[in-house]
Design a protein around this motif. Structure first.
Motif, PDB file in Angstrom:
ATOM      1  N   LEU A   6      41.156   6.210  21.600  1.00  0.00           N
ATOM      2  CA  LEU A   6      40.292   7.364  21.785  1.00  0.00           C
ATOM      3  C   LEU A   6      39.173   7.385  20.756  1.00  0.00           C
ATOM      4  O   LEU A   6      38.009   7.691  21.066  1.00  0.00           O
ATOM      5  CB  LEU A   6      41.114   8.665  21.691  1.00  0.00           C
ATOM      6  N   ILE A   7      39.531   7.037  19.500  1.00  0.00           N
ATOM      7  CA  ILE A   7      38.508   7.023  18.452  1.00  0.00           C
ATOM      8  C   ILE A   7      37.440   5.976  18.768  1.00  0.00           C
ATOM      9  O   ILE A   7      36.227   6.225  18.661  1.00  0.00           O
ATOM     10  CB  ILE A   7      39.162   6.742  17.081  1.00  0.00           C
ATOM     11  N   ILE A  62      31.991   4.459  20.728  1.00  0.00           N
ATOM     12  CA  ILE A  62      31.139   3.752  21.703  1.00  0.00           C
ATOM     13  C   ILE A  62      30.220   4.729  22.436  1.00  0.00           C
ATOM     14  O   ILE A  62      29.024   4.477  22.612  1.00  0.00           O
ATOM     15  CB  ILE A  62      32.006   2.971  22.697  1.00  0.00           C
ATOM     16  N   ILE A  63      30.798   5.855  22.854  1.00  0.00           N
ATOM     17  CA  ILE A  63      29.992   6.861  23.562  1.00  0.00           C
ATOM     18  C   ILE A  63      28.892   7.396  22.658  1.00  0.00           C
ATOM     19  O   ILE A  63      27.734   7.567  23.050  1.00  0.00           O
ATOM     20  CB  ILE A  63      30.887   8.009  24.069  1.00  0.00           C
ATOM     21  N   MET A  79      27.482   5.924  20.054  1.00  0.00           N
ATOM     22  CA  MET A  79      26.447   4.904  19.843  1.00  0.00           C
ATOM     23  C   MET A  79      25.548   4.767  21.066  1.00  0.00           C
ATOM     24  O   MET A  79      24.328   4.567  20.945  1.00  0.00           O
ATOM     25  CB  MET A  79      27.111   3.569  19.512  1.00  0.00           C
ATOM     26  N   SER A  80      26.168   4.864  22.267  1.00  0.00           N
ATOM     27  CA  SER A  80      25.377   4.758  23.499  1.00  0.00           C
ATOM     28  C   SER A  80      24.365   5.891  23.608  1.00  0.00           C
ATOM     29  O   SER A  80      23.204   5.694  23.977  1.00  0.00           O
ATOM     30  CB  SER A  80      26.297   4.765  24.729  1.00  0.00           C
ATOM     31  N   VAL A  81      24.844   7.115  23.264  1.00  0.00           N
ATOM     32  CA  VAL A  81      23.944   8.266  23.313  1.00  0.00           C
ATOM     33  C   VAL A  81      22.808   8.108  22.307  1.00  0.00           C
ATOM     34  O   VAL A  81      21.644   8.377  22.581  1.00  0.00           O
ATOM     35  CB  VAL A  81      24.720   9.563  23.045  1.00  0.00           C
ATOM     36  N   PHE A  82      23.169   7.630  21.087  1.00  0.00           N
ATOM     37  CA  PHE A  82      22.167   7.451  20.040  1.00  0.00           C
ATOM     38  C   PHE A  82      21.135   6.391  20.441  1.00  0.00           C
ATOM     39  O   PHE A  82      19.927   6.584  20.287  1.00  0.00           O
ATOM     40  CB  PHE A  82      22.862   7.050  18.736  1.00  0.00           C
ATOM     41  N   LEU A  83      21.604   5.244  20.990  1.00  0.00           N
ATOM     42  CA  LEU A  83      20.689   4.188  21.415  1.00  0.00           C
ATOM     43  C   LEU A  83      19.802   4.647  22.571  1.00  0.00           C
ATOM     44  O   LEU A  83      18.613   4.313  22.656  1.00  0.00           O
ATOM     45  CB  LEU A  83      21.476   2.936  21.806  1.00  0.00           C
ATOM     46  N   GLY A  84      20.399   5.422  23.479  1.00  0.00           N
ATOM     47  CA  GLY A  84      19.614   5.959  24.589  1.00  0.00           C
ATOM     48  C   GLY A  84      18.526   6.887  24.110  1.00  0.00           C
ATOM     49  O   GLY A  84      17.390   6.877  24.616  1.00  0.00           O
TER      50      GLY A  84
END
Length: 246
Positions: free
Chosen positions: A5-6, A11-12, A14-19
């Protein structure tokens, strides 16, 4: 399970930040988001002047393969542009320009003979031609074109003239019922004969140049109608002229 879960949350995140970085930082920089310029009005400027104006505005340009012609503008002046002037575009946008051709296109002359003068202006304007001088001659037809000329030479339907050419017109004055005699032109110089024809309220017709030893070069050999023939004002007189063989 806790570790999974961590890792998933990381990952989620980082994806939001990169987006966020892609949409708010990279993409605006790549597309010059928010950086726009007003397209300058290039009409009438020469090619070199137009290029300088576009480069100062941070715009690119491309010359269209098509061309037009305007007698009032210089060669290679800008006639048309896409996008139009004052349109808002991004920096680096390509502006397509159409230039004024060096040589005017050739047009086939319409037949204006027997056309009323009031209709001639519209016909010439629609073709891109100009009405030149109007010369009235005695003729029963009032304000009707009898001859069409370009640079002093009588022309017929289909004769090619440049766009923008001035077409002179010989027009009837409606006073062609008077009967008169054709003057005797034989032996006269060509210029004098033409002057006498016009002065007699007649019109100069075809001029034929022939070889002969009977009279000097440039003199009238014969005419049609012949001398003393009764004709109406405005009648055409054809003349035969001795040719200069030197």
């Amino acid at each position: 399970m806790k570790k999974i879960l961590i890792n998933l949350l990381v990952i989620i995140g980082m994806s939001v930040f990169l987006g966020f970085l892609f949409l708010k930082v990279y993409l605006p920089m790549y597309t010059n988001h928010g950086e726009s310029v007003s397209v300058p009005d290039l009409s009438g400027y020469t090619y070199d002047e137009g290029v300088e104006i576009m480069e100062r505005a941070g715009l690119k340009y491309e010359v269209s393969l098509d061309s037009g012609f305007n007698t009032d503008l210089k060669t290679y002046a800008i006639l048309k542009q896409i996008p139009q002037a004052n349109a808002q575009v991004k920096t680096g946008k390509t502006i397509y320009i159409t230039l004024n051709a060096k040589n005017p296109p050739m047009l086939k002359m319409p037949n204006l003979v027997n056309t009323h003068l009031k209709n001639v202006q519209e016909i010439l304007a629609n073709m891109g031609l100009e009405r030149g001088d109007i010369v009235y001659v005695p003729d029963i037809a009032s304000n009707v074109v009898l001859e069409q000329k370009y640079r002093g030479v009588k022309i017929t339907e289909g004769f090619e003239v440049p766009k923008g050419a001035r077409i002179d017109l010989v027009v009837g004055d409606g006073m062609g019922n008077q009967i008169l005699e054709v003057p005797n032109l034989k032996g006269m110089e060509e210029v004098d004969a033409e002057f006498l024809i016009l002065g007699s309220s007649l019109r100069v017709g075809s001029k034929h140049y022939v070889d002969t030893d009977s009279v000097g070069a440039g003199k009238i050999l014969r005419q049609s109608p012949s001398a003393n023939t009764k004709v109406k004002t405005g009648e055409i007189v054809d003349i035969w002229i001795a040719k200069d063989n030197f």
